[in-house]
Design an enzyme around this catalytic site. Structure first.
Site, PDB file in Angstrom:
ATOM      1  N   ASP A  22      39.342  29.586  35.137  1.00 37.06           N
ATOM      2  CA  ASP A  22      38.615  30.183  36.143  1.00 37.06           C
ATOM      3  C   ASP A  22      38.883  32.077  35.575  1.00 37.06           C
ATOM      4  O   ASP A  22      38.334  32.574  35.759  1.00 37.06           O
ATOM      5  CB  ASP A  22      38.290  29.950  37.461  1.00 37.06           C
ATOM      6  CG  ASP A  22      37.603  28.791  37.703  1.00 37.06           C
ATOM      7  OD1 ASP A  22      36.904  28.546  37.483  1.00 37.06           O
ATOM      8  OD2 ASP A  22      38.136  28.409  38.956  1.00 37.06           O
ATOM      9  N   ASN A  43      35.222  37.233  43.245  1.00 32.39           N
ATOM     10  CA  ASN A  43      35.824  36.387  44.003  1.00 32.39           C
ATOM     11  C   ASN A  43      36.687  37.185  45.300  1.00 32.39           C
ATOM     12  O   ASN A  43      36.239  37.204  46.145  1.00 32.39           O
ATOM     13  CB  ASN A  43      37.266  35.521  42.827  1.00 32.39           C
ATOM     14  CG  ASN A  43      36.891  33.850  42.542  1.00 32.39           C
ATOM     15  OD1 ASN A  43      36.069  33.979  42.646  1.00 32.39           O
ATOM     16  ND2 ASN A  43      38.215  33.649  42.199  1.00 32.39           N
ATOM     17  N   GLY A  78      39.806  30.278  46.359  1.00 30.72           N
ATOM     18  CA  GLY A  78      41.212  30.710  45.821  1.00 30.72           C
ATOM     19  C   GLY A  78      42.055  31.317  46.463  1.00 30.72           C
ATOM     20  O   GLY A  78      42.580  30.687  47.782  1.00 30.72           O
ATOM     21  N   SER A  82      42.245  33.739  49.205  1.00 32.09           N
ATOM     22  CA  SER A  82      41.622  33.446  50.559  1.00 32.09           C
ATOM     23  C   SER A  82      42.124  32.003  51.564  1.00 32.09           C
ATOM     24  O   SER A  82      42.543  31.727  52.417  1.00 32.09           O
ATOM     25  CB  SER A  82      40.172  33.788  50.373  1.00 32.09           C
ATOM     26  OG  SER A  82      40.148  33.778  52.630  1.00 32.09           O
ATOM     27  N   SER A 119      44.472  30.469  50.420  1.00 28.23           N
ATOM     28  CA  SER A 119      45.726  30.181  50.371  1.00 28.23           C
ATOM     29  C   SER A 119      46.660  30.913  51.457  1.00 28.23           C
ATOM     30  O   SER A 119      47.924  30.264  52.093  1.00 28.23           O
ATOM     31  CB  SER A 119      46.953  30.721  49.208  1.00 28.23           C
ATOM     32  OG  SER A 119      46.661  32.374  49.470  1.00 28.23           O
ATOM     33  N   ALA A 147      49.456  38.218  56.486  1.00 27.22           N
ATOM     34  CA  ALA A 147      51.175  37.865  57.693  1.00 27.22           C
ATOM     35  C   ALA A 147      50.919  39.318  58.707  1.00 27.22           C
ATOM     36  O   ALA A 147      51.618  39.962  58.047  1.00 27.22           O
ATOM     37  CB  ALA A 147      52.809  38.871  56.695  1.00 27.22           C
TER      38      ALA A 147
END
Length: 266
Positions: free
Chosen positions: A52, A123, A164, A166, A168, A187
């Site tokens: 990818d 992405n 992807g 996002s 995570s 965070a």
């Protein structure tokens, strides 16, 4: 697919192993009457060889062409853009010849920094602190001030990119049939001074998102589009929206996005 579309450009990393793979794919293409061209501008079909990440690079380096078809060939496991393996190159060219494929229209994200020339990504766009210190972003939806963010950064992704970076940070996986933007925090700090929604949120296809970096000394964030960092030193304002363009991604007729999600994550 139009049988007159015979020019093919191969995009791959120039290593001895990949050169050998490209030779095999070139021979398969020629056996079906396709022509390998050295300039992507002359191609009606652009094939990336790798994963990818290679596909994203191919789209970036060929300027998100709307008048061609993009194909991903994987050298390892199948991905969200790579629907064929290197052992299926014959199947690929046969499917192209017989028009036994499906074409997915993938939305593209437009990124305008400091009112200058737009960048595009397939992405996501990320904005992150370049030092070990949080920074502040004023978030606007259309012309409405929505929240004041303080933290390590933000991710704005397309449905294609929702699996992807996002994901995570606990973003949602979005069906690619739903053109949209997803905004995810990296965070965030939430206290009496700074307050955010505290979760990812999704904007419709006609919404405009504006991120204004507060100039408080930590105002040189790193901005990335897909897997490339931009060499912009002083980002004050970033406008993000779905672009008035899409790219065409070749997939197998039986392709299922949710089967790929299941195979990859479940």
């Amino acid at each position: 697919m139009n049988n007159g579309a015979k020019n093919v450009f191969l995009f791959y990393k120039k290593t001895p192993e990949m050169e050998e793979i490209s030779k095999t794919i070139t021979e398969e293409a020629k056996s079906y009457g396709y022509h390998i061209v050295s300039n992507a501008k002359d191609a009606q079909i652009i094939i990336s060889i790798g994963g990818d990440s290679a596909f994203l690079q191919a789209v970036q380096k060929t300027n998100f062409r709307e008048n061609c078809n993009y194909v991903g060939i994987s050298t390892d496991s199948l991905g969200f853009y790579t629907d064929f393996t290197i052992n299926e190159s014959r199947e690929l060219f046969n499917s192209l010849q017989e028009e036994q494929i499906s074409i997915r229209q993938a939305p593209v994200l437009e990124v305008i920094i400091n009112e200058e020339t737009p960048f595009y990504c397939l992405n996501e766009c990320t904005i992150r602190s370049n030092v070990i210190k949080s920074f502040v972003i004023e978030v606007f939806i259309d012309d409405m001030h929505f929240e004041t963010f303080r933290g390590d950064g933000m991710i704005v992704s397309t449905p294609s990119g929702s699996t992807g970076y996002s994901k995570s940070v606990r973003g949602a996986v979005i069906d690619p049939d739903l053109p949209s933007l997803q905004v995810s925090e990296i965070a965030s700090l939430n206290n009496n001074s700074y307050r955010t929604l505290g979760t990812s949120f999704i904007l419709g296809p006609n919404r405009k998102l504006t991120l204004e970096v507060v100039q408080d000394g930590n105002d040189h964030p790193i901005i990335g589009v897909d897997n490339e960092a931009l060499s912009i030193r002083h980002a004050k304002q970033i406008h993000l929206s779905l672009a008035n363009r899409e790219i065409k991604v070749v997939q197998k007729q039986e392709h299922s996005f949710w089967k790929t999600v299941q195979k990859t994550f479940v």
